[in-house]
Design an enzyme around this catalytic site. Structure first.
Site, PDB file in Angstrom:
ATOM      1  N   TYR A  74       0.357  -9.205 -15.742  1.00 42.81           N
ATOM      2  CA  TYR A  74       0.710  -7.853 -15.289  1.00 42.81           C
ATOM      3  C   TYR A  74       1.626  -7.248 -16.342  1.00 42.81           C
ATOM      4  O   TYR A  74       2.826  -7.095 -16.162  1.00 42.81           O
ATOM      5  CB  TYR A  74       1.384  -7.920 -13.918  1.00 42.81           C
ATOM      6  CG  TYR A  74       1.335  -6.618 -13.150  1.00 42.81           C
ATOM      7  CD1 TYR A  74       0.167  -6.201 -12.519  1.00 42.81           C
ATOM      8  CD2 TYR A  74       2.466  -5.807 -13.039  1.00 42.81           C
ATOM      9  CE1 TYR A  74       0.126  -5.019 -11.802  1.00 42.81           C
ATOM     10  CE2 TYR A  74       2.426  -4.626 -12.319  1.00 42.81           C
ATOM     11  CZ  TYR A  74       1.258  -4.237 -11.702  1.00 42.81           C
ATOM     12  OH  TYR A  74       1.222  -3.061 -10.982  1.00 42.81           O
ATOM     13  N   TYR A 119       4.040  -3.728  -6.720  1.00 38.96           N
ATOM     14  CA  TYR A 119       3.545  -5.102  -6.855  1.00 38.96           C
ATOM     15  C   TYR A 119       4.707  -6.026  -7.213  1.00 38.96           C
ATOM     16  O   TYR A 119       5.598  -5.648  -7.974  1.00 38.96           O
ATOM     17  CB  TYR A 119       2.437  -5.157  -7.917  1.00 38.96           C
ATOM     18  CG  TYR A 119       1.897  -6.534  -8.166  1.00 38.96           C
ATOM     19  CD1 TYR A 119       1.693  -7.415  -7.100  1.00 38.96           C
ATOM     20  CD2 TYR A 119       1.610  -6.980  -9.451  1.00 38.96           C
ATOM     21  CE1 TYR A 119       1.212  -8.686  -7.322  1.00 38.96           C
ATOM     22  CE2 TYR A 119       1.119  -8.250  -9.679  1.00 38.96           C
ATOM     23  CZ  TYR A 119       0.925  -9.104  -8.610  1.00 38.96           C
ATOM     24  OH  TYR A 119       0.454 -10.360  -8.835  1.00 38.96           O
TER      25      TYR A 119
HETATM   26  P1  ZID Z   1      -7.197   2.601  -7.783  1.00 41.19           P
HETATM   27  O1  ZID Z   1      -7.903   2.541  -9.083  1.00 41.19           O
HETATM   28  O2  ZID Z   1      -8.022   2.818  -6.559  1.00 41.19           O
HETATM   29  O3  ZID Z   1      -6.086   3.750  -7.766  1.00 41.19           O
HETATM   30  C1  ZID Z   1      -5.359   4.146  -8.862  1.00 41.19           C
HETATM   31  C2  ZID Z   1      -5.650   5.622  -9.055  1.00 41.19           C
HETATM   32  O4  ZID Z   1      -4.719   6.173  -9.975  1.00 41.19           O
HETATM   33  C3  ZID Z   1      -7.046   5.899  -9.619  1.00 41.19           C
HETATM   34  O5  ZID Z   1      -7.733   6.767  -8.731  1.00 41.19           O
HETATM   35  C4  ZID Z   1      -6.759   6.590 -10.927  1.00 41.19           C
HETATM   36  O6  ZID Z   1      -7.710   7.579 -11.231  1.00 41.19           O
HETATM   37  C5  ZID Z   1      -5.396   7.188 -10.644  1.00 41.19           C
HETATM   38  N1  ZID Z   1      -4.626   7.585 -11.816  1.00 41.19           N
HETATM   39  C6  ZID Z   1      -4.415   6.893 -12.966  1.00 41.19           C
HETATM   40  N2  ZID Z   1      -3.655   7.608 -13.799  1.00 41.19           N
HETATM   41  C7  ZID Z   1      -3.369   8.776 -13.165  1.00 41.19           C
HETATM   42  C8  ZID Z   1      -2.638   9.938 -13.523  1.00 41.19           C
HETATM   43  N3  ZID Z   1      -2.034  10.052 -14.705  1.00 41.19           N
HETATM   44  N4  ZID Z   1      -2.560  10.961 -12.631  1.00 41.19           N
HETATM   45  C9  ZID Z   1      -3.176  10.873 -11.436  1.00 41.19           C
HETATM   46  N5  ZID Z   1      -3.876   9.798 -11.045  1.00 41.19           N
HETATM   47  C10 ZID Z   1      -3.980   8.761 -11.899  1.00 41.19           C
HETATM   48  O7  ZID Z   1      -6.341   1.274  -7.709  1.00 41.19           O
HETATM   49  P2  ZID Z   1      -5.370   0.666  -6.598  1.00 41.19           P
HETATM   50  O8  ZID Z   1      -5.796   0.990  -5.220  1.00 41.19           O
HETATM   51  O9  ZID Z   1      -5.253  -0.764  -7.000  1.00 41.19           O
HETATM   52  O10 ZID Z   1      -3.987   1.358  -6.941  1.00 41.19           O
HETATM   53  C11 ZID Z   1      -3.230   2.107  -6.020  1.00 41.19           C
HETATM   54  C12 ZID Z   1      -1.780   1.666  -6.051  1.00 41.19           C
HETATM   55  O11 ZID Z   1      -1.686   0.347  -5.522  1.00 41.19           O
HETATM   56  C13 ZID Z   1      -1.184   1.610  -7.466  1.00 41.19           C
HETATM   57  O12 ZID Z   1       0.162   2.045  -7.433  1.00 41.19           O
HETATM   58  C14 ZID Z   1      -1.234   0.133  -7.769  1.00 41.19           C
HETATM   59  O13 ZID Z   1      -0.291  -0.273  -8.741  1.00 41.19           O
HETATM   60  C15 ZID Z   1      -0.901  -0.419  -6.389  1.00 41.19           C
HETATM   61  N6  ZID Z   1      -1.186  -1.853  -6.241  1.00 41.19           N
HETATM   62  C16 ZID Z   1      -2.460  -2.320  -6.354  1.00 41.19           C
HETATM   63  C17 ZID Z   1      -2.697  -3.682  -6.289  1.00 41.19           C
HETATM   64  C18 ZID Z   1      -4.082  -4.229  -6.252  1.00 41.19           C
HETATM   65  O14 ZID Z   1      -4.299  -5.431  -6.160  1.00 41.19           O
HETATM   66  N7  ZID Z   1      -5.108  -3.368  -6.249  1.00 41.19           N
HETATM   67  C19 ZID Z   1      -1.574  -4.565  -6.325  1.00 41.19           C
HETATM   68  C20 ZID Z   1      -0.310  -4.039  -6.032  1.00 41.19           C
HETATM   69  C21 ZID Z   1      -0.131  -2.687  -6.051  1.00 41.19           C
HETATM   70  C22 ZID Z   1      -1.662  -5.622  -7.319  1.00 41.19           C
HETATM   71  O15 ZID Z   1      -1.795  -5.274  -8.483  1.00 41.19           O
HETATM   72  N8  ZID Z   1      -1.707  -9.799  -6.506  1.00 41.19           N
HETATM   73  C23 ZID Z   1      -2.086  -9.343  -7.705  1.00 41.19           C
HETATM   74  C24 ZID Z   1      -2.070  -7.975  -7.990  1.00 41.19           C
HETATM   75  C25 ZID Z   1      -1.668  -7.079  -7.004  1.00 41.19           C
HETATM   76  C26 ZID Z   1      -1.288  -7.571  -5.778  1.00 41.19           C
HETATM   77  C27 ZID Z   1      -1.301  -8.923  -5.543  1.00 41.19           C
END
Ligand code: ZID
Length: 231
Positions: A183, A173
């Site tokens: 954040y 991000y």
């Molecule tokens: P998600 O909740 O679907 O996935 C995260 C997963 O990580 C979950 O299934 C958790 O159970 C799992 N998890 C947590 N801790 C652990 C651990 N210790 N071991 C194994 N698994 C674990 O959320 P998601 O789809 O948002 O996240 C997936 C990736 O995308 C992450 O790396 C995020 O940081 C990244 N991401 C998400 C967003 C968003 O908006 N959803 C953005 C950028 C990157 C973002 O935050 N404007 C504002 C915000 C953003 C973008 C633009």
């Protein structure tokens, strides 16, 4: 056919699920890895048909996961997990949920070179709601451990399992590069580490494993993780 492992899928709302679906639609076999505390709920959702609509592919079939592995990416080996985690009900029933355990199980299930594609779609920052000025050392290191070192450890341990031309990807991000209030918790720091490490890992894992390593800077998506911080 190609086989993909998507780490960080626990429901049908996040990037991991959407990526898994795109890979399945393109013809890949897809395995996922799920955080043990979320695993039972995820298995129930699948079993009860609650995410059948989300699983439906363009050809009408339902995406299936070849395997659903337990993974807590803050542990490199089972021995690294503290006693209270290892004996916790949600963890104890799951076998070796470490990154090394995942690698060992993949080889046991599919042989020496089981993978073409590894997607790291996980992050966690226990103090994400706190601005950096208020973050504890523990919270900061926990964010970096779960969200950045987890990728280093996955490339270390899954690199040898990749077939020629294999690839690693993760999600970041923009708060790594610019100031984005909200954040917090060291998550901006963790994403900066993840991005920097991607360059170094691409250099090292390219030479060692013939693997590509990339990171995608995602737009906003109302996943479970993002909703927790009001995105
Ligand atoms: P998600 O909740 O679907 O996935 C995260 C997963 O990580 C979950 O299934 C958790 O159970 C799992 N998890 C947590 N801790 C652990 C651990 N210790 N071991 C194994 N698994 C674990 O959320 P998601 O789809 O948002 O996240 C997936 C990736 O995308 C992450 O790396 C995020 O940081 C990244 N991401 C998400 C967003 C968003 O908006 N959803 C953005 C950028 C990157 C973002 O935050 N404007 C504002 C915000 C953003 C973008 C633009």
């Amino acid at each position: 056919g190609r086989r993909a492992l998507v780490a960080g899928v626990a429901d049908d709302n996040g990037f991991g699920f959407a990526i898994a679906k795109a890979l399945a639609a393109a013809g890949a076999s897809v395995c996922v890895a799920t955080w043990p505390p979320a695993l039972n709920i995820f298995l129930n959702l699948i079993e009860r048909g609650k995410i059948d609509d989300s699983r439906r592919l363009a050809d009408g079939s339902l995406m299936t996961f070849e395997r659903i592995y337990p993974l807590d990416a803050t542990f490199d080996t089972l021995a690294d997990a503290p006693e209270e985690i290892r004996t916790n009900k949600r963890y104890a029933e799951r076998g070796d949920f470490s990154i090394e355990g995942l690698a060992t199980q993949l080889v046991a299930d599919f042989g020496e070179k089981p993978l073409d594609i590894v997607v790291h779609s996980l992050a966690n920052g226990p103090e994400v709601k706190k601005p950096l000025l208020e973050v504890s050392r523990h919270g900061y290191l926990a964010a970096v451990s779960a969200s950045a070192y987890s990728m280093v450890s996955m490339v270390q341990r899954l690199g040898p399992l990749l077939r020629p031309g294999g690839s690693f990807s993760s999600l970041t991000y923009m708060a790594s590069e610019r100031v984005i209030p909200g954040y917090g918790g060291g998550m901006s720091s963790a994403k900066a580490a993840l991005e920097s490490d991607t360059r170094t890992l691409a250099f090292e894992a390219g030479r060692k494993f013939g693997a590509r390593v990339n990171v995608i800077s995602a737009g906003p998506y109302a996943s479970r993780a993002a909703s927790a911080i009001g995105i």
